[in-house]
Design a protein around this motif. Structure first.
Motif, PDB file in Angstrom:
ATOM      1  N   ILE A  69      -8.159   2.773   1.801  1.00 39.79           N
ATOM      2  CA  ILE A  69      -9.224   3.259   0.933  1.00 39.79           C
ATOM      3  C   ILE A  69      -8.991   2.745  -0.483  1.00 39.79           C
ATOM      4  O   ILE A  69      -7.849   2.496  -0.877  1.00 39.79           O
ATOM      5  CB  ILE A  69      -9.300   4.802   0.934  1.00 39.79           C
ATOM      6  N   SER A  70     -10.075   2.592  -1.230  1.00 35.23           N
ATOM      7  CA  SER A  70      -9.914   2.193  -2.631  1.00 35.23           C
ATOM      8  C   SER A  70     -10.087   3.398  -3.551  1.00 35.23           C
ATOM      9  O   SER A  70      -9.712   3.348  -4.708  1.00 35.23           O
ATOM     10  CB  SER A  70     -10.926   1.107  -2.994  1.00 35.23           C
ATOM     11  N   ASP A 130     -14.084   3.837   2.737  1.00 34.16           N
ATOM     12  CA  ASP A 130     -14.084   4.804   1.642  1.00 34.16           C
ATOM     13  C   ASP A 130     -14.625   6.130   2.153  1.00 34.16           C
ATOM     14  O   ASP A 130     -15.614   6.149   2.892  1.00 34.16           O
ATOM     15  CB  ASP A 130     -14.926   4.300   0.471  1.00 34.16           C
ATOM     16  N   TYR A 139       0.841  -1.192   0.000  1.00 34.91           N
ATOM     17  CA  TYR A 139       0.000   0.000   0.000  1.00 34.91           C
ATOM     18  C   TYR A 139       0.875   1.239   0.000  1.00 34.91           C
ATOM     19  O   TYR A 139       2.068   1.188   0.304  1.00 34.91           O
ATOM     20  CB  TYR A 139      -0.938   0.006   1.207  1.00 34.91           C
ATOM     21  N   ARG A 192      -3.608   3.404   0.596  1.00 35.74           N
ATOM     22  CA  ARG A 192      -4.369   2.874  -0.546  1.00 35.74           C
ATOM     23  C   ARG A 192      -3.590   1.700  -1.121  1.00 35.74           C
ATOM     24  O   ARG A 192      -2.394   1.825  -1.394  1.00 35.74           O
ATOM     25  CB  ARG A 192      -4.530   3.973  -1.594  1.00 35.74           C
ATOM     26  N   PRO A 250      -6.672   9.214  -3.398  1.00 36.39           N
ATOM     27  CA  PRO A 250      -6.404   9.995  -2.192  1.00 36.39           C
ATOM     28  C   PRO A 250      -7.066  11.376  -2.202  1.00 36.39           C
ATOM     29  O   PRO A 250      -7.350  11.930  -1.141  1.00 36.39           O
ATOM     30  CB  PRO A 250      -4.877  10.127  -2.171  1.00 36.39           C
TER      31      PRO A 250
END
Length: 184
Positions: free
Chosen positions: A112-113, A81, A56, A134, A116
């Motif tokens: 998070i997907s 998210d 990540y 991410r 940013p």
């Protein structure tokens, strides 16, 4: 008296019947969504399995980091998210518990997907004080079977998944943390 050709009358009834079938299908799908039976895919890795490694990048950084569960410290991994209200609740709860010292023995990471830049949408994510990253590749989300957010995964110090599933309230998070602290 107005006479309607037979083919128009039959066509009209056929279209009305097709519309009726469509309404029934849509009503059934709505019922599945409301009752929560729409997701046939498992949510999160299986309890008792080894947690997969994950690459990540922290929010605002380009250099990737490698997450390898089982480094001797339990881990709470939250898949969230910024556009999800329940995810904001989970992030806020994790931040409060971390600030209150209840998660001092844990590494806590929120993944998070979304890009940013979406973090600017939610004030909660910036104010939480959590490490936010991410996954570099979609395979990371697939390895953890993230089919919906929020998803919280509790991993013990040996890298074994102790619990995985949706969590929003503080009691949910405490339960996940308790399960990760249990001896193998």
């Amino acid at each position: 008296m107005i006479r309607i050709p037979v083919y128009l009358a039959i066509g009209q009834w056929a279209l009305l019947g097709a519309l009726g079938v469509l309404v029934l299908v849509m009503f059934r799908q709505l019922g599945r969504l409301v009752t929560g039976k729409a997701h046939a895919a498992p949510l999160g890795p299986a309890t008792g399995s080894l947690a997969p490694a994950l690459t990540y990048a922290r929010a605002g950084e380009r250099e990737p980091r490698r997450l390898t569960p089982g480094d001797g410290r339990p881990l709470l991994l939250a898949f969230v998210d910024p556009t999800c209200p329940s995810c904001e609740d989970l992030v806020a709860v994790l931040g409060q518990l971390q600030d209150g010292g209840e998660l001092d023995d844990f590494a806590v990471l929120a993944l998070i997907s979304d890009p940013p830049s979406y973090l600017q949408i939610s004030e909660v994510f910036g104010a939480s004080g959590l490490e936010i990253g991410r996954p570099v590749r979609r395979a990371g989300l697939d390895a953890y079977q993230v089919s919906a957010t929020p998803l919280l995964v509790a991993i013990d110090a040996a890298g074994v998944v102790r619990a995985a599933g949706p969590a929003v309230r503080a009691d949910d998070v405490r339960g996940f943390a308790r399960s990760a602290r249990l001896p193998a």
